[in-house]
Scaffold this active site. Structure first.
Site, mmCIF file in Angstrom:
data_model
loop_
_atom_site.group_PDB
_atom_site.id
_atom_site.type_symbol
_atom_site.label_atom_id
_atom_site.label_comp_id
_atom_site.label_asym_id
_atom_site.label_seq_id
_atom_site.Cartn_x
_atom_site.Cartn_y
_atom_site.Cartn_z
ATOM 1 N N ARG A 113 5.148 -20.314 31.042
ATOM 2 C CA ARG A 113 3.695 -20.195 30.803
ATOM 3 C C ARG A 113 2.995 -21.145 31.773
ATOM 4 O O ARG A 113 3.447 -22.270 32.007
ATOM 5 C CB ARG A 113 3.356 -20.547 29.361
ATOM 6 C CG ARG A 113 3.785 -19.450 28.392
ATOM 7 C CD ARG A 113 3.330 -19.753 26.998
ATOM 8 N NE ARG A 113 1.915 -19.525 26.833
ATOM 9 C CZ ARG A 113 1.166 -20.088 25.887
ATOM 10 N NH1 ARG A 113 1.702 -20.940 25.051
ATOM 11 N NH2 ARG A 113 -0.120 -19.835 25.797
ATOM 12 N N SER A 114 1.858 -20.690 32.271
ATOM 13 C CA SER A 114 1.261 -21.377 33.423
ATOM 14 C C SER A 114 0.950 -22.854 33.160
ATOM 15 O O SER A 114 1.189 -23.710 34.015
ATOM 16 C CB SER A 114 0.005 -20.649 33.877
ATOM 17 O OG SER A 114 -0.915 -20.598 32.819
ATOM 18 N N GLY A 117 4.034 -24.732 33.470
ATOM 19 C CA GLY A 117 4.467 -24.710 34.864
ATOM 20 C C GLY A 117 3.760 -25.780 35.679
ATOM 21 O O GLY A 117 4.351 -26.405 36.559
ATOM 22 N N ARG A 118 2.481 -26.016 35.365
ATOM 23 C CA ARG A 118 1.724 -27.037 36.108
ATOM 24 C C ARG A 118 2.220 -28.451 35.825
ATOM 25 O O ARG A 118 1.946 -29.376 36.564
ATOM 26 C CB ARG A 118 0.238 -26.919 35.756
ATOM 27 C CG ARG A 118 -0.355 -25.662 36.351
ATOM 28 C CD ARG A 118 -1.725 -25.375 35.830
ATOM 29 N NE ARG A 118 -1.966 -23.936 35.928
ATOM 30 C CZ ARG A 118 -3.153 -23.380 35.874
ATOM 31 N NH1 ARG A 118 -4.211 -24.124 35.705
ATOM 32 N NH2 ARG A 118 -3.273 -22.066 35.966
ATOM 33 N N THR A 138 19.369 -17.092 27.081
ATOM 34 C CA THR A 138 19.500 -18.512 27.411
ATOM 35 C C THR A 138 18.465 -18.858 28.479
ATOM 36 O O THR A 138 18.249 -18.090 29.416
ATOM 37 C CB THR A 138 20.928 -18.786 27.915
ATOM 38 O OG1 THR A 138 21.821 -18.621 26.810
ATOM 39 C CG2 THR A 138 21.079 -20.200 28.464
ATOM 40 N N LEU A 139 17.801 -19.989 28.288
ATOM 41 C CA LEU A 139 16.797 -20.455 29.255
ATOM 42 C C LEU A 139 17.399 -21.582 30.082
ATOM 43 O O LEU A 139 18.130 -22.423 29.547
ATOM 44 C CB LEU A 139 15.558 -20.982 28.519
ATOM 45 C CG LEU A 139 14.863 -20.018 27.556
ATOM 46 C CD1 LEU A 139 13.774 -20.737 26.778
ATOM 47 C CD2 LEU A 139 14.268 -18.833 28.317
ATOM 48 N N GLU A 140 17.092 -21.610 31.351
ATOM 49 C CA GLU A 140 17.529 -22.740 32.196
ATOM 50 C C GLU A 140 16.306 -23.626 32.402
ATOM 51 O O GLU A 140 15.455 -23.333 33.239
ATOM 52 C CB GLU A 140 18.050 -22.241 33.545
ATOM 53 C CG GLU A 140 19.211 -21.270 33.452
ATOM 54 C CD GLU A 140 18.773 -19.816 33.527
ATOM 55 O OE1 GLU A 140 17.690 -19.529 34.047
ATOM 56 O OE2 GLU A 140 19.516 -18.960 33.023
ATOM 57 N N GLN A 159 6.899 -16.829 28.763
ATOM 58 C CA GLN A 159 6.329 -15.516 28.464
ATOM 59 C C GLN A 159 7.263 -14.430 28.958
ATOM 60 O O GLN A 159 7.979 -14.620 29.943
ATOM 61 C CB GLN A 159 4.937 -15.378 29.065
ATOM 62 C CG GLN A 159 4.868 -15.642 30.552
ATOM 63 C CD GLN A 159 3.438 -15.757 31.050
ATOM 64 O OE1 GLN A 159 2.545 -15.108 30.526
ATOM 65 N NE2 GLN A 159 3.212 -16.582 32.064
#
Lengths: 207, 482
Positions: A113-114, A117-118, A138-140, A159
């Site tokens: 999500r932006s 990310g910032r 799975t998320l890295e 997202q």
């Protein structure tokens, strides 16, 4: 391959048959559905790589790929409402809170999500969720920023962007890969399919 | 001991060293992984006991051998606390049962609490952790310090079968163990209910005892032992009744699965004897046969109607295999008329008890059943034990999801979010689906079977976790929206 808008995402989520339905569950609020994506949350298991005395990971060696896992990684079950810290340049494997079932006419990508990310957070480098996939991906998680990031299970940090996977009237083949039906963060699985034997060929050291 | 060395001093030193090591280990336990808050309270009590013991060793100078043995015992209790971790114990299930526990016993410093641990036995156990600790310290600490340590709190430890900590439907047995805590909290009323219904059994027993060629004291012990067996069997069945009420048919199925490999018709009697051959009445314990327990749990959970309605519901999505499993499960109303008391009696007196129970088995069962149902009526009212009605259509909807390898957390209702499934519905759907896999295994490859059961366990675990969070989130959201 066009990106699905909110109306189309809803239409696919409301399909009657589980064989055709787009499932993202549980959604805690309808507000998770954006104009062209679905917000997804961080789940409660993580795998943290450790710096240890093992010199490296050579996954072309079948025996090593199983043996070193416990030396290199630590599995943790996180408590909700309890923080954990992602340090700069650290990689942690996490999992989505939601369980997904992607129909064969849909292809998805997971993005940060932006706002997160910032701050330097990246949630997925292998971001594709293939048609027919079922499970909690799975998320890295990586922190590209300069200061530690505090995270909590349940936070909507990612997202899911859905794309149409129908080409000239035919859907894609369904995913039956090694990561199907997972519900927790998972380590890479090598040597579980026949074509993985190829790893041994490429890694073979010349005498 | 080596000549010239004071044995007492050596034992004291060794106890001190072991106590110090134990204290360090307790300090390193991470409360981050405790499944419920009660583990932290058990740890706190244990740490206080260790600290007090260490402070007082020099002042009280307890019996050195006793002290060393108490330190070993403290280590056993410490292991129970150390095993209380979310690594092996599924916290959404224990938290759910904790909510019920609080509803039944209330919340407060004088109310009993429970923490969850593991045992190597293939069974579930409940024991009074705090009482065991205090009992062991009686002869090494003074009474005032012991009372101060306990501060009026009862802490139970509920041990789950470690060999199957991933088998979530088996956690239904926690409901049975909660029953034991209810009996402990209302023992007098429990005995009074048994008294009201025990007459036919006691009369039959008395007649049998009179015909024995034993002296009057021995006859008295046999009569008291038979009464004790009646009480312990009644307690086990009452706990089954409570679990049936709390969890529904999932409890019946967990009881059925845990009975595998056992002698189903055996009413197990533990009849210890003294050196002189007398029955040790106070240590007697008895367990009803699995067939009798399953037959009663089947009736109490209205299993026949439940599985029949479930089969009708599942027929709508055209899975004949699951319907066939459900029809098989309807036959779980087992005949228990061949129950017996197995075992080798060590003494004539113990043999007499065994014979009396064997010959009065039917009247014992009939009386116990009535007594249990009567006590259940009054205790449900007094302790506000919730009665969860299983909504068949919800379970059908969840089985449909499991059939498609989708997490069984939502009952679809034509909205985008759907209705979060109840804990009760998830556990029952998972229990039925598990039995479906286990009973149908003969038809398929072992690897395929193992993969299917793995997937079911993962999906059940995920469903229980996310619905638990969803419930808390909804309550919070409603508050914010207001």
């Amino acid at each position: 391959m066009s990106v699905l808008n909110q109306a189309e995402i809803k239409r696919r989520m409301k399909r009657h048959s589980y064989d055709e339905k787009l499932v993202v569950t549980p959604l805690l609020s309808e507000a998770q559905l954006g104009p062209g994506s679905i917000d997804i949350r961080l789940g409660s298991t993580v795998i943290v790589p450790k710096k240890t005395y093992v010199d490296s990971q050579d996954l072309t060696v079948r025996s090593e790929s199983h043996r070193v896992v416990n030396r290199l990684y630590e599995h943790s079950k996180l408590q909700y409402h309890t923080r954990f810290v992602l340090h700069p340049r650290q990689l942690i494997l996490g999992v989505t809170f939601e369980y997904l079932a992607i129909p064969t006419d849909t292809f998805c990508t997971i993005m940060t999500r932006s706002s997160w990310g910032r701050l330097g957070l990246v949630v997925a480098t292998a971001a594709a969720v293939l048609p027919g996939y079922k499970g909690s991906p799975t998320l890295e998680l990586t922190n590209l920023g300069e200061s530690p990031l505090v995270l909590y299970p349940g936070l909507p940090i990612a997202q899911l962007v859905c794309h149409d996977a129908v080409s000239e009237g035919s859907s894609a083949a369904s995913y039956h890969g090694r990561y199907a039906y997972s519900t927790e963060a998972e380590l890479p699985k090598f040597f579980v399919k026949d074509f993985d034997d190829e790893l041994g060929f490429w890694g073979r050291e010349k005498k | 001991m080596v000549e010239g060395v004071n044995e007492g001093d050596v034992l004291l030193s060794k106890s001190f060293l072991l106590l110090h090591r134990l204290q360090r280990e307790l300090q390193s336990l991470d409360d981050y992984s405790f499944p419920t808050d009660a583990t932290g309270l058990a740890l706190g009590l244990l740490q206080s006991a260790c600290n007090t013991l260490r402070e007082q060793i020099d002042r009280i100078r307890p019996n050195p051998a006793a002290l060393l043995n108490r330190v070993f015992f403290l280590r056993k209790l410490a292991n129970q606390v150390a095993l209380s971790s979310t690594t092996r114990i599924h916290w959404p299930v224990t938290k759910y049962f904790d909510t019920i526990w609080s509803e039944v016993f209330g919340v407060g410093a004088d109310r009993p609490i429970v923490f969850y641990s593991l045992t190597d036995d293939h069974n579930y156990h409940l024991h009074k952790f705090s009482l065991n600790l205090i009992d062991e310290l009686q002869d090494v600490l003074d009474e005032a310090r012991i009372k101060e340590l306990l501060a009026g709190q009862t802490i139970y430890c509920l041990e789950l079968a470690s060999a199957e900590d991933f088998n979530l439907p088996l956690y239904a047995n926690i409901g049975h163990e909660l029953g034991h805590a209810v009996v402990a909290a209302s023992r007098r009323e429990f005995i009074a209910h048994l008294d009201q219904h025990a007459s036919p059994f006691l009369t039959a027993t008395k007649a049998g005892v009179e015909s024995l060629s034993l002296d009057s004291e021995a006859k008295g012990r046999v009569t008291r032992s038979a009464a004790k067996i009646f009480i312990t069997i009644a307690e086990e069945l009452f706990c089954d009744r409570i679990a049936s009420q709390l969890v529904g048919p999932a409890y019946l199925l967990s009881l059925y699965e845990i009975s595998w490999g056992q002698d189903l018709t055996a009413m197990m009697l533990r009849l210890p004897a003294t050196r002189t051959g007398h029955a040790k009445t106070s240590d007697i314990h008895a367990y009803p046969s699995f067939n009798f327990r399953i037959a009663l749990a089947s009736r109490w959970t209205q299993a026949d109607a439940f599985f029949h309605e479930l089969a009708e519901g599942c027929a709508q999505f055209g899975d004949q295999a699951i319907c066939s499993t459900l029809e098989k499960l309807r036959t779980l109303q087992i005949d228990h008329s061949t129950d017996h008391c197995p075992g080798f009696a060590l003494t004539l007196e113990v043999k007499a008890i065994q014979d009396i129970i064997s010959s009065n088995m039917d009247v014992l069962k009939a009386c116990v059943e009535k007594a249990v149902e009567s006590f259940e009526l009054s205790s449900t009212d007094r302790w506000k034990i919730p009665h969860h009605k299983c909504i068949v259509s919800d379970v059908v909807a969840l089985i449909d999801r499991l059939n498609h390898n989708i997490v069984p957390n939502i009952v679809p209702d034509n909205t985008l979010l759907g209705q979060p499934a109840s804990f009760h519905a998830i556990l029952n759907a998972s229990a039925v689906y598990r039995l479906h896999h286990l009973l149908g295994r003969a038809l398929e490859d072992l690897d395929v079977f193992q993969e299917k059961v793995d997937i079911l366990e993962r999906l059940t675990s995920k469903a229980l976790e996310v619905t638990f969070i969803q419930r808390i989130f909804s309550v919070w959201k409603e508050g914010v929206d207001k």
